[in-house]
Enzyme design. Sequence first.
Site, PDB file in Angstrom:
ATOM      1  N   ASN A   8      25.487 -58.044 -27.331  1.00 53.95           N
ATOM      2  CA  ASN A   8      24.987 -56.783 -27.889  1.00 53.95           C
ATOM      3  C   ASN A   8      25.679 -56.597 -29.236  1.00 53.95           C
ATOM      4  O   ASN A   8      26.857 -56.260 -29.295  1.00 53.95           O
ATOM      5  CB  ASN A   8      25.313 -55.631 -26.936  1.00 53.95           C
ATOM      6  CG  ASN A   8      24.773 -54.299 -27.437  1.00 53.95           C
ATOM      7  OD1 ASN A   8      24.234 -54.213 -28.542  1.00 53.95           O
ATOM      8  ND2 ASN A   8      24.922 -53.278 -26.631  1.00 53.95           N
ATOM      9  N   ARG A  97      20.531 -58.221 -26.763  1.00 57.26           N
ATOM     10  CA  ARG A  97      19.913 -56.901 -26.818  1.00 57.26           C
ATOM     11  C   ARG A  97      19.355 -56.688 -28.223  1.00 57.26           C
ATOM     12  O   ARG A  97      20.083 -56.838 -29.213  1.00 57.26           O
ATOM     13  CB  ARG A  97      20.945 -55.824 -26.516  1.00 57.26           C
ATOM     14  CG  ARG A  97      20.380 -54.447 -26.700  1.00 57.26           C
ATOM     15  CD  ARG A  97      21.422 -53.386 -26.509  1.00 57.26           C
ATOM     16  NE  ARG A  97      20.796 -52.083 -26.641  1.00 57.26           N
ATOM     17  CZ  ARG A  97      21.303 -51.072 -27.341  1.00 57.26           C
ATOM     18  NH1 ARG A  97      22.467 -51.198 -27.940  1.00 57.26           N
ATOM     19  NH2 ARG A  97      20.668 -49.943 -27.407  1.00 57.26           N
ATOM     20  N   HIS A 186      16.278 -47.240 -24.563  1.00 59.41           N
ATOM     21  CA  HIS A 186      16.967 -47.310 -23.259  1.00 59.41           C
ATOM     22  C   HIS A 186      16.092 -47.986 -22.201  1.00 59.41           C
ATOM     23  O   HIS A 186      16.314 -47.808 -21.004  1.00 59.41           O
ATOM     24  CB  HIS A 186      17.336 -45.910 -22.715  1.00 59.41           C
ATOM     25  CG  HIS A 186      18.451 -45.228 -23.445  1.00 59.41           C
ATOM     26  ND1 HIS A 186      18.512 -43.850 -23.560  1.00 59.41           N
ATOM     27  CD2 HIS A 186      19.543 -45.711 -24.059  1.00 59.41           C
ATOM     28  CE1 HIS A 186      19.587 -43.523 -24.242  1.00 59.41           C
ATOM     29  NE2 HIS A 186      20.239 -44.633 -24.560  1.00 59.41           N
ATOM     30  N   ARG A 247      23.308 -36.096 -31.448  1.00 59.65           N
ATOM     31  CA  ARG A 247      21.923 -35.991 -31.935  1.00 59.65           C
ATOM     32  C   ARG A 247      21.253 -34.741 -31.383  1.00 59.65           C
ATOM     33  O   ARG A 247      21.451 -34.385 -30.228  1.00 59.65           O
ATOM     34  CB  ARG A 247      21.112 -37.214 -31.494  1.00 59.65           C
ATOM     35  CG  ARG A 247      21.490 -38.474 -32.211  1.00 59.65           C
ATOM     36  CD  ARG A 247      20.715 -39.666 -31.681  1.00 59.65           C
ATOM     37  NE  ARG A 247      21.620 -40.762 -31.371  1.00 59.65           N
ATOM     38  CZ  ARG A 247      21.370 -41.721 -30.492  1.00 59.65           C
ATOM     39  NH1 ARG A 247      20.247 -41.739 -29.813  1.00 59.65           N
ATOM     40  NH2 ARG A 247      22.253 -42.670 -30.278  1.00 59.65           N
ATOM     41  N   GLU A 390      23.001 -52.464 -17.993  1.00 63.41           N
ATOM     42  CA  GLU A 390      22.056 -53.044 -18.945  1.00 63.41           C
ATOM     43  C   GLU A 390      22.319 -54.528 -19.172  1.00 63.41           C
ATOM     44  O   GLU A 390      21.396 -55.305 -19.351  1.00 63.41           O
ATOM     45  CB  GLU A 390      22.122 -52.272 -20.269  1.00 63.41           C
ATOM     46  CG  GLU A 390      21.569 -50.851 -20.119  1.00 63.41           C
ATOM     47  CD  GLU A 390      21.845 -49.959 -21.314  1.00 63.41           C
ATOM     48  OE1 GLU A 390      22.911 -49.322 -21.326  1.00 63.41           O
ATOM     49  OE2 GLU A 390      21.011 -49.880 -22.222  1.00 63.41           O
TER      50      GLU A 390
END
Length: 404
Positions: A8, A97, A186, A247, A390
């Site tokens: 990643n 990823r 996601h 955010r 993940e």
Amino acid sequence: MDVVLVVNSGSSSFKYQLIDVDASRTLASGLVERIGEAEGRAVHKVPQDAPGGASTSESERTLPIPDHTAGFGVMLEAFAEHGPSLEEVPPVAVGHRVVQGGARFFEPTVITDLVKINIDELSSLAPLHNPANLQGIVAAQAAFPDVPHVAVFDTAFHQTMPPSAYTYAIDRELAEKHRVRRYGFHGTSHRFVSRAAAEFLGRPVEELRQIVLHLGNGASACAVDGGRSVETSMGMTPLEGLVMGTRSGDIDPAVLLHLQRRAGLSADDIDDLLNKRSGMLGLTGRGDLRDIEDASEAGDETADFALSVYAHRIRSYIGAYAAQLGGVDVISFTAGVGENSPDIRGRALAGLEWFGIELDPERNAPRSRVARRISTDASRVEVLVVPTNEELEIARQTVEVVAG
Ligand code: ADP
């Protein structure tokens, strides 16, 4: 044994995990960061029970790491020194990823030169992420030239959304020209969790109407119908939807124009404001939910109010997705906040009893690292906590693609 190296990559760092897919077990993990700075840092961890692992479980080095290629060199040295030996457990593939796959990539894809061109070309939609992901791919291919590399996209799981869900109601030509639509993110986590929830319940995923709430620093909700994503809260970028650590999530687009005209903010200022200085940080001055919960418990009303804003938004999405799915069988909480905060789970589901959602406070309270039920036995909707993974999902998908 199918072993996969999962990567990643960010612009100045990358994380990796070596995973034995058959045993769903991590053999080693690590982080290489501050690439390009005067002093870089590399951490390599070997779980005590990993085969071939040395007795030390964690090693750390600080040294200049000029670029990603040098970073992979440092990683290979860590494997050689602290194990497991990559000769004894050679990866059959490397899984990467990749954040933005646009409308082009709807499944994990073996990386060819053409795929790299496409990932690069999608950078206009994800300027912070795709170029960094690509840097990691190029460097990893140099370090592991003899095995296939596979891209697993954050957006891919959501490519099953119907057009009515992914279309913004703006001028169609303009939207098409600039590829403005909802992609969702996601996806790897939503896919993993929706399958793990079905497995936990011992029911086929095809039968279930699920809502997955991935609540980490970034946060998104996903409606999963029969194992397929039909709606998700993040949009063209990961800014839309739920209230997040830094955010804003959903906001009236006219607020941006108002701030431009009245507060003299530029496009870059607004980008920074909404992505980095909003959400829980904007509301409280703190970005970490643990600190906000502590403050709220100590009687801080601002912190308490921010938590209620956070939970209110989640509740709205649950209602909306229940409507889109025509009912709900399962709601799963996952990621840092979802897995660890009984308070947020309780607030988010408060007042939803008439939907058939009944939380059991005693089941909700404890922490654990395995999937579990937190609803009452009488609850019509199963409410679960399902830890996401993940990296394991990327490793599994990588093996599936490579096996053909
Ligand atoms: P990322 O989206 O970066 O992968 P994570 O899924 O690790 O993030 O989630 C990070 C968030 O989880 C942080 O805001 C952190 O405060 C929150 N978190 C972690 N542990 C707890 C806890 N025990 N209680 C509440 N929040 C927690």
